[in-house]
Structures are given as C-alpha cells and as structure tokens.
Design a protein around this motif. Structure first.
Motif, PDB file in Angstrom:
ATOM      1  N   ALA A 161      -7.378 -26.781 -29.289  1.00  0.00           N
ATOM      2  CA  ALA A 161      -7.071 -26.207 -27.967  1.00  0.00           C
ATOM      3  C   ALA A 161      -7.620 -27.076 -26.839  1.00  0.00           C
ATOM      4  O   ALA A 161      -8.109 -26.577 -25.823  1.00  0.00           O
ATOM      5  CB  ALA A 161      -7.593 -24.775 -27.863  1.00  0.00           C
ATOM      6  N   LEU A 164      -6.629 -26.798 -22.957  1.00  0.00           N
ATOM      7  CA  LEU A 164      -7.220 -25.845 -22.017  1.00  0.00           C
ATOM      8  C   LEU A 164      -8.107 -26.514 -20.978  1.00  0.00           C
ATOM      9  O   LEU A 164      -8.327 -25.973 -19.894  1.00  0.00           O
ATOM     10  CB  LEU A 164      -8.031 -24.784 -22.773  1.00  0.00           C
ATOM     11  N   ARG A 178      -4.541 -19.555 -24.242  1.00  0.00           N
ATOM     12  CA  ARG A 178      -4.872 -20.256 -25.486  1.00  0.00           C
ATOM     13  C   ARG A 178      -3.772 -20.106 -26.522  1.00  0.00           C
ATOM     14  O   ARG A 178      -3.286 -21.097 -27.077  1.00  0.00           O
ATOM     15  CB  ARG A 178      -6.197 -19.738 -26.045  1.00  0.00           C
ATOM     16  N   TRP A 179      -3.351 -18.862 -26.811  1.00  0.00           N
ATOM     17  CA  TRP A 179      -2.423 -18.696 -27.940  1.00  0.00           C
ATOM     18  C   TRP A 179      -1.013 -19.190 -27.621  1.00  0.00           C
ATOM     19  O   TRP A 179      -0.297 -19.657 -28.491  1.00  0.00           O
ATOM     20  CB  TRP A 179      -2.404 -17.269 -28.488  1.00  0.00           C
ATOM     21  N   GLN A 182      -1.433 -22.988 -28.074  1.00  0.00           N
ATOM     22  CA  GLN A 182      -1.615 -23.363 -29.480  1.00  0.00           C
ATOM     23  C   GLN A 182      -0.309 -23.236 -30.255  1.00  0.00           C
ATOM     24  O   GLN A 182       0.048 -24.129 -31.035  1.00  0.00           O
ATOM     25  CB  GLN A 182      -2.701 -22.495 -30.116  1.00  0.00           C
TER      26      GLN A 182
END
Length: 267
Positions: A161, A164, A178-179, A182
């Motif tokens: 990650a 970010l 984040r998700w 990712q």
C-alpha cells in the motif's frame, strides 16, 4: 492578475487523474455488464460515443497535463524520488506513463476529428511491425520482460500500500482509500503480468498473433478471475478519482524550466 502556469498545470493534472479513473470505470463496467474487454484506448472510444465533444475536450486537456507532469517528474524529479537505482526506475516509469497518456490524448484528438477507432489488435499490429525489423523478436521479449517487471511492481505496491504515501494524510488513513487502491493495483498487476507473458511468447515464437495488450489479457481470463479483475479495475477507477481530489502534487516549475531553457539559447 495573471494565472500561475505551474498551478494551472497541476490543476489540469488532477483532471487527468479523473479522466484515467473514468476510463477504468468504463473498462470494469463493460466486462461486468457485457463481457466486452477493452484497453484504455478502446474505453476512450466508448466514452466518446456517449459523452460528446465537451467530455473529449476535458479528457484531452487532462491527459495532456497528466502526461507533461509525468514527463516532468521523469526529467526533473519533481516528486522527489530517492536517489539510486530504485528512484531511477520510478522516474523511468513516470516517463513511460507520461508517454502513454500523451498517446491517449492524441487518440482523443483523433476521435474528436472523427478519425479515431477502437482497435483490440493494436498490440499485435505493433508486434508485427517489430518482427519485421532486425532483432525485432528480441525487442518483443525485452518489452515483455519490462511489462512483467511492471506487473510485479504493481503487485508489491498493492501489498505494501505504498500508494497511500501520495495522498493527503487524512484520506490516506481511511480504509476505503486503502482497499480501493490495493484491489486496483493488484488487478492491474495481474493484467501486466499476462500482457508481458504474451509479448515474451510473441518474441520467442516470432508470431505477432501471440502478442496481446490489456484487452487480450482480460479476454484470456476465465471465470471467476475475469469478474474479480474487472471489479479490481473498477476500483482502480474509483481510486484514480480519489487521487484526482486528494493526491499531493508537486507543482511543475514551469517558469524556472522556461528561464533555464532561455538561458541556453544563443544570443
């Protein structure tokens, strides 16, 4: 009061992130809703069909600025990459991204003039041209290896990650940032790995028909991987829209670059 050209380019670069996000949203939705696979150039044709000339003008402005910003990063390290081999690789990647998005801007101009078209065989045509040149098969193999390296880098980025660190801190700490990033980088990484494998095979077998870009890579996937990757690419579109608003961008020193160029001109 005159506009600051550095600030203007930075603002238009945000439009470029939004345009990139739009194309990836289209790519993901096409797979999920119709099973149709496209690369960004093909998605651009779809957008042109439904969005009209105004949207194309915005995409052209955004991709021109985004491409110039990426090339400026490659040349002048405006994103402050670390020194050494790792930083050099990142700057080379920025340069490659800049060229790709300038190409997409050119494609949008062609669509605006009514001469552009979506072509899923563009990679194979390029491979055929390469194979007609001396050492073309080796060039394809090297290009494939580069794509494989890019794919691995995208997967590492997804796992760690690291993306970010480019967002404003209050957004970088949010789970949705984040998700989405990712999932998006993981999906892109897989597509690059497949495309790289296709190019290596095309060079090794000296057959352009073995080559393939994003559209061919997506078409090669079977259920449920096609759906999972489509969702990932859709989320990469979402993450690109997040970047359009919240990415920390360093202004390109347009005035300083122009002054430096003038100083080298013969008087």
């Amino acid at each position: 009061m005159t506009a600051d050209p550095s600030r203007t380019l930075t603002l238009l670069t945000r439009l470029g992130f939004a345009a990139r996000g739009l194309l990836y949203l289209v790519i993901g939705l096409l797979i999920l809703r119709t099973g149709r696979t496209e690369d960004p150039a093909g998605a651009l044709s779809v957008v042109a069909e439904g969005g009209g000339r105004t949207l194309l003008y915005l995409i052209i402005a955004g991709f021109l600025a985004y491409g110039l910003w990426r090339l400026s990063d490659a040349a002048f390290n405006i994103e402050r990459h670390e020194s050494g081999r790792k930083g050099l690789v990142e700057r080379l990647g920025a340069g490659a991204s800049g060229i790709v998005h300038l190409f997409l801007a050119w494609q949008a101009v062609k669509l605006l003039k009514g001469s552009g078209q979506s072509s899923g065989s563009g990679t194979q045509e390029g491979a055929q041209t390469a194979l007609q040149l001396p050492g073309g098969e080796l060039a394809l193999e090297l290009a494939g290896l580069v794509l494989l390296g890019v794919g691995v880098a995208q997967l590492v980025n997804a796992y760690k990650a690291k993306f970010l660190q480019h967002l404003e801190p209050q957004v970088a700490s949010q789970p949705w940032a984040r998700w989405s990033g990712q999932a998006g980088y993981a999906a892109r990484g897989l597509v690059f790995l497949i495309s790289g494998t296709f190019l290596v095979a095309a060079g090794f077998k000296e057959r352009a028909s073995e080559a393939g870009g994003m559209a061919e890579a997506l078409a090669w996937l079977t259920s449920p991987w096609d759906v999972l990757v489509a969702i990932g690419l859709l989320l990469f579109g979402v993450y690109s829209l997040i970047e359009a608003r919240y990415r920390v961008l360093q202004d390109v020193p347009v005035d300083g670059m122009a002054a430096k160029a003038r100083s080298k001109l013969p008087i």
